[in-house]
Design an enzyme around this catalytic site. Structure first.
Site, short mmCIF file in Angstrom:
data_model
loop_
_atom_site.label_atom_id
_atom_site.label_comp_id
_atom_site.label_asym_id
_atom_site.label_seq_id
_atom_site.Cartn_x
_atom_site.Cartn_y
_atom_site.Cartn_z
N LEU A 505 1.20 -1.27 0.18
CA LEU A 505 -0.15 0.03 0.27
C LEU A 505 0.76 1.52 -0.19
CD1 LEU A 505 -2.74 -0.90 2.76
CD2 LEU A 505 -3.13 -0.85 0.49
N GLY A 506 2.47 0.94 0.64
CA GLY A 506 2.93 2.15 0.69
C GLY A 506 4.13 1.70 1.65
N GLY A 508 5.61 3.81 4.38
CA GLY A 508 5.82 5.35 5.62
C GLY A 508 7.15 5.16 6.13
N GLY A 509 6.89 5.65 7.58
CA GLY A 509 8.67 6.19 7.57
C GLY A 509 9.24 5.15 8.54
N PHE A 510 8.64 4.35 8.96
CA PHE A 510 9.18 3.18 9.38
C PHE A 510 8.48 1.76 8.96
CE2 PHE A 510 9.69 5.50 12.61
CZ PHE A 510 8.38 6.60 12.96
N VAL A 513 4.44 -0.97 4.30
CA VAL A 513 2.66 -1.08 4.87
C VAL A 513 1.84 -2.25 3.45
CG1 VAL A 513 0.19 -0.38 5.52
CG2 VAL A 513 2.27 1.52 5.76
N LYS A 527 1.96 -3.33 9.01
CA LYS A 527 3.00 -2.60 8.71
C LYS A 527 4.50 -3.69 9.07
CE LYS A 527 4.41 1.91 8.77
NZ LYS A 527 3.64 3.43 8.99
N ASP A 624 4.62 12.53 13.41
CA ASP A 624 5.32 13.30 12.07
C ASP A 624 3.40 13.42 11.89
OD1 ASP A 624 6.13 12.24 10.06
OD2 ASP A 624 6.14 10.77 9.47
#
Ligand SMILES: *[C@@H]1O[C@H](CO)[C@@H](O)[C@H](O)[C@H]1NC(C)=O
Ligand SMILES: *[C@@H]1O[C@H](CO)[C@@H](O)[C@H](O)[C@H]1NC(C)=O
Ligand SMILES: *[C@@H]1O[C@H](CO)[C@@H](O)[C@H](O)[C@H]1NC(C)=O
Ligand SMILES: *[C@@H]1O[C@H](CO)[C@@H](O)[C@H](O)[C@H]1NC(C)=O
Ligand SMILES: *[C@@H]1O[C@H](CO)[C@@H](O)[C@H](O)[C@H]1NC(C)=O
Ligand SMILES: *[C@@H]1O[C@H](CO)[C@@H](O)[C@H](O)[C@H]1NC(C)=O
Ligand SMILES: *[C@@H]1O[C@H](CO)[C@@H](O)[C@H](O)[C@H]1NC(C)=O
Ligand SMILES: *[C@@H]1O[C@H](CO)[C@@H](O)[C@H](O)[C@H]1NC(C)=O
Ligand SMILES: *[C@@H]1O[C@H](CO)[C@@H](O)[C@H](O)[C@H]1NC(C)=O
Ligand SMILES: *[C@@H]1O[C@H](CO)[C@@H](O)[C@H](O)[C@H]1NC(C)=O
Ligand SMILES: *[C@@H]1O[C@H](CO)[C@@H](O)[C@H](O)[C@H]1NC(C)=O
Length: 815
Positions: A505-506, A508-510, A513, A527, A624
């Site tokens: 899905l993408g 992210g910062g950590f 996902v 995640k 964030d």
């Protein structure tokens, strides 16, 4: 060649060895007949070796008890005790045997009976056996008829398959009582039993005081229980002439689990054995939260853990003693705005209140075969009827329960609960509707002002009181619902087709996902955390359990986690509408968000942050906040994601200076980006940016564009000073927006964006400002609006200009 030792010597040596070097042999037997007995270290073992019966002493005690424990688990865990009130003091004199005259199981000390398995049924050829589910049974060796079983006399532990409740045929009540302490198995004050009322429900008692109710059975589960997304156990419930009971089983029968009452912490705990860690893991506790405290909000009060204060009067009711209620003393409860009068001709109606743990069932009447309509009629015809509900919520619902007294101990259940219909004057229902449609504008403004005033005044009055309550909250925090499943990697891997790229899905910062679907069809978002966490597994788990406790309708719900080897994953509810940035920055999709939807998103995000900052016990600074971290559910309600991640990854500070800056350029407050100084006010700054972006439908181009004329902040500030802030508004909304709301949002955003953190409002002020008509202060100059300045110190990061403000910075040593 040496002579072999004489035979007699060998004999003597063997005897010596067996007498002194080896501890007395502990005999393990499969069953006990009338001619046998159990003494010393001898034990009775279940067929497959799961459980063992024998004598034991609690850790810090010399008293000896007869008990059952797991044989397959290295940690001695007692699940049942026979003589819990009569300890044996001389273990060498203890004998368990079957009395050959009476065929009754007796525990003797120096031939005196310490405990006996009392039964009215007699057997001919007695045989004592321990079953693999932990049940000790005395039965007839021939007919196999059971005359006595330990499951009928539970102590503090409910094992899978064991029943809690009533066996009417044999006149047995099976209830739990906690050990007094971990050294003393005698019954403590904490008990749990099935209340044999018209509308039965399990309840926990502390001495003679009801402590917590589970709510009645609703066909699926007990009404207080939230629906678990990934349940690991199933309950079954029996209520007929011969029996009233419930029991549970683990869905995965190869797991080992138990429920136990804990006197020290005054709660029921569900534990699951972790084979890999060789230890028990806490799975769930009861009470789940503060709102489970029996009768906390008094009569006709309802408890909602997500609200502040948690106690609210039901619709059509108001606090009986407002002065005490406002000081968070809810014992007096609520009374009707207008009293009911059966003999009057006023029309009566019912307010439907959804999602509840049904009120205390002591004064109820039930008919399982009535429909909801018949139930309503029944209630209308009986003057003492206060409320009604379905007894079975499966399908379209069936059965009828009516309440004949005050409604006590109502709780709002997140993800669960059921509808309760509360009787009230039809006029009370109608007023509400009229108010909302006709005089809404006039009233809301005034009410909000009054409420705002009251809240502020109330806040100062109750501050000290609240402090002490918070202390209490801390203790209670340990009792919260821990139903956070730990899933294994295989399950997650299956659900995401082995983290297939088409499920991504993408990023992210950590970490990345992934979208996934569990075997039962539920959609999840996984995640997969990057491996730069410096935390150990145990710390990480604790942190995740804390974060799972953050529950608010504007926060994404954490469903579980997975930790295996280097892999650490968080499993969230899946949000079908993706994130806010996929709407507001997309020329086509932004048209789907009209002003009312956008305003709803703004207010929701504000409430979510307020909860993180102030209302949750953890006091999280998000660090964030940005459009891609605001997810949208099917109804376009905003849910903040990635909260608590900075806490998990960015060290343990809650305020101050950090070596690791976590955040996204373009949303970062100047003091944070430059000095690593973070506080709740740096979140407020990020919220200000988000607000501008939602209003304008444009991205804040961040601070890395020395050649660009002005970024979004600068642009907004310029238009504001020129008196034409409306030029900022997203053209795709057309004219269909509420002018005053839009202006107010722009104004509030500029207040949030002020250069100095101390000038910025707190989130509670923001929420108030967004919902009221009060006069707002003039904003001072915002941070980061200039073309040049300190920001250039960071331009080294902008190798790729167009993507820099997408870039999430997670590791950066502040200077
Ligand atoms: C227990 O059983 C053993 C033999 O099985 C017997 O010698 C002993 O006397 C018994 N003890 C008691 C107290 O019944
Ligand atoms: C054992 O008992 C002693 C004295 O009562 C007490 O000081 C100690 O803390 C206890 N230890 C445990 C593990 O309960
Ligand atoms: C069995 O129980 C009866 C009644 O309690 C008692 O009189 C008798 O002595 C017991 N017999 C044995 C062998 O312990
Ligand atoms: C055994 O049960 C009977 C009734 O079933 C009761 O009268 C008797 O007191 C009980 N004895 C003990 C020792 O509990
Ligand atoms: C349980 O009852 C005891 C004695 O009445 C009391 O001291 C204690 O505070 C109660 N515990 C809880 C958690 O209510
Ligand atoms: C009550 O339910 C139990 C469990 O379903 C069943 O075994 C029993 O026969 C039932 N008794 C009656 C009287 O219906
Ligand atoms: C059940 O639990 C065991 C032990 O943890 C595990 O190996 C097995 O895969 C689980 N089965 C299912 C169907 O989840
Ligand atoms: C209750 O909880 C305390 C604290 O965690 C623990 O020490 C104790 O062993 C528990 N008691 C039981 C019966 O599990
Ligand atoms: C109820 O209504 C009746 C008829 O309107 C009236 O006479 C009576 O006084 C009322 N009772 C109460 C308690 O209000
Ligand atoms: C329960 O309701 C059904 C359907 O209305 C009715 O036939 C039955 O008589 C009722 N039973 C009792 C005990 O009221
Ligand atoms: C209301 O219903 C309950 C339960 O059926 C009954 O005990 C009570 O007498 C009824 N009261 C009136 C006023 O009808």
């Amino acid at each position: 060649m040496a002579n072999p030792p004489p035979k007699s010597f060998i004999k003597a040596a063997t005897l010596f060895l067996s007498l002194f070097l080896f501890s007395p042999p502990s005999v393990a037997v499969d069953f006990l007949t009338a001619s046998q007995n159990l003494t010393g270290a001898a034990t009775l073992v279940s067929e497959k070796g799961f459980f063992e019966l024998g004598f034991f002493s609690p850790r810090n005690s010399t008293n000896v008890y007869l008990g059952i424990w797991y044989k397959i688990i290295p940690i001695r865990t007692i699940v049942w005790v026979a003589n819990r009130e009569n300890p044996i003091v001389d273990s060498s004199a203890a004998v368990l045997k079957i009395n050959t005259t009476t065929n009754v199981l007796v525990l003797l000390q120096d031939n005196a009976v310490v405990w006996l398995a009392n039964t009215s049924k007699s057997v001919e050829i007695p045989k004592l056996q321990l079953l693999d589910n932990g049940n000790l049974v005395l039965k007839d060796a021939k007919s196999e008829v059971i005359s006595w079983q330990s499951f009928d006399y539970p102590t503090d532990t409910l094992l899978p398959g064991m029943k809690l409740g009533w066996d009417f045929e044999n006149g047995i009540q099976r209830r739990l009582s906690a050990w007094k302490s971990s050294d003393d198995p005698s019954p403590g004050s904490l008990t749990m039993e099935m209340m044999n009322t018209n509308y039965p429900e399990p309840a926990m008692w502390n001495g003679s005081k009801e402590f917590m109710r589970s709510g009645p059975w609703n066909g699926l589960q007990f009404s207080a229980k939230p629906t678990s997304a990934l349940p690991i156990l199933v309950y079954s419930y029996v209520n007929n002439k011969s029996e009233l009971s419930y029991s549970y089983e683990l869905i995965n029968s190869s797991l080992i689990g138990r429920m136990v009452l804990n006197q020290t912490l005054t709660r029921r705990e569900a534990w699951i054995w972790s084979d890999s860690e060789k230890n028990w893991k806490l799975y769930a506790t009861m009470p789940r939260d503060y709102c489970d405290t029996y009768g906390l909000c008094g009569a006709f009060g309802s408890c909602n853990i997500e609200l502040t204060p948690a106690c609210q009067c039901l619709q059509g009711f108001h606090p009986k003693v407002p002065e005490k209620w406002n000081l968070m003393d809810y014992a007096d409860g609520c009374v009707r705005n207008k009293p009911l009068n059966c003999s009057s001709t006023d029309k009566l109606g019912f307010a439907q209140i959804p999602g509840l743990k049904l009120p205390d069932t002591q004064l109820t009447w039930v008919n399982e075969s009535m429909s909801l309509n018949e139930c309503r009629d029944k209630c209308l015809r009986n003057c003492s009827c206060v409320a009604f509900a379905n007894t079975d919520i499966r399908g379209s619902g069936s059965g009828c329960a009516i309440w004949l007294g005050d409604l006590i101990d109502i709780k709002v259940v997140r993800r669960g609960g059921q509808d309760l219909y509360v009787r009230m004057l039809a006029s009370e229902l109608e007023t509400k509707k009229k108010t909302s449609s006709v005089v809404v504008g006039v009233i809301i403004g005034a009410t909000v002002l009054v409420i705002a005033g009251l809240v502020l005044i109330g806040f100062y009055i109750i501050r000290s009181k609240r402090r002490s309550l918070e202390g209490m909250g801390k203790d209670l925090g340990q009792q919260e619902d821990l139903e956070l499943p730990f899933l294994d990697l295989a399950t997650i891997s299956n659900a995401t087709d082995n983290f297939a790229s088409y499920n991504k899905l993408g990023e992210g910062g950590f970490g990345a996902v992934f979208r996934g679907r569990l075997a039962d069809g539920q959609e999840i978002a996984v995640k997969r955390l990057s491996s730069y966490s410096r935390q150990g597994t145990e710390e990480f788990k604790n942190e995740v359990i804390l974060i799972a406790k953050l529950q608010h309708r504007n926060l994404v719900k954490l469903l579980g986690c997975c930790i295996e080897g280097e892999e650490k994953m968080l499993i969230y509810e899946y949000m079908p509408n993706n994130s806010l940035d996929s709407f507001i920055f997309d020329n086509d999709r932004k048209k789907l968000l009209d002003w009312s939807k956008r305003f709803n998103i703004i207010c929701g995000v504000a409430r979510g942050i307020l909860y993180l900052h102030q209302d949750s016990r953890l006091r999280i600074i998000h660090r964030d906040l940005k459009a891609s971290n605001v997810l949208l559910d099917i109804d376009m309600n905003p849910k903040i994601s990635d909260f608590g991640m900075a806490r998990t990854f960015g060290g343990d500070q809650t305020e101050g200076n950090t070596r690791r800056v976590v955040g996204t350029y373009g949303y970062m407050a100047p003091e944070y980006a430059i000095d690593g100084q973070f506080s709740i006010k740096s979140d407020v700054f990020s919220f200000g940016i988000l607000l501008l972006e939602i209003v304008s439908g444009k991205k804040n181009r961040g601070i890395f564009r020395p050649n660009q004329a002005l970024n979004l902040i600068g642009h907004a500030w310029k238009l504001w000073n020129e008196g034409k802030p409306l030029e900022l508004v997203d053209a795709s909304m057309g004219e269909s927006y509420a002018l005053s709301e839009v202006l107010r949002c722009i104004h509030v955003s500029l207040l949030c964006l002020q250069q100095h953190p101390e000038d910025r409002p707190t989130m509670s002020n923001v929420v108030l400002m967004l919902s009221s008509e009060s006069t707002l202060a003039q904003p001072k100059q915002p941070g980061f609006y200039m073309e040049t300045g300190p920001v250039e110190a960071y331009s080294h990061s902008s190798k790729n200009e167009s993507s820099t403000n997408e870039l999430t910075i997670t590791l950066m040593e502040a200077r």
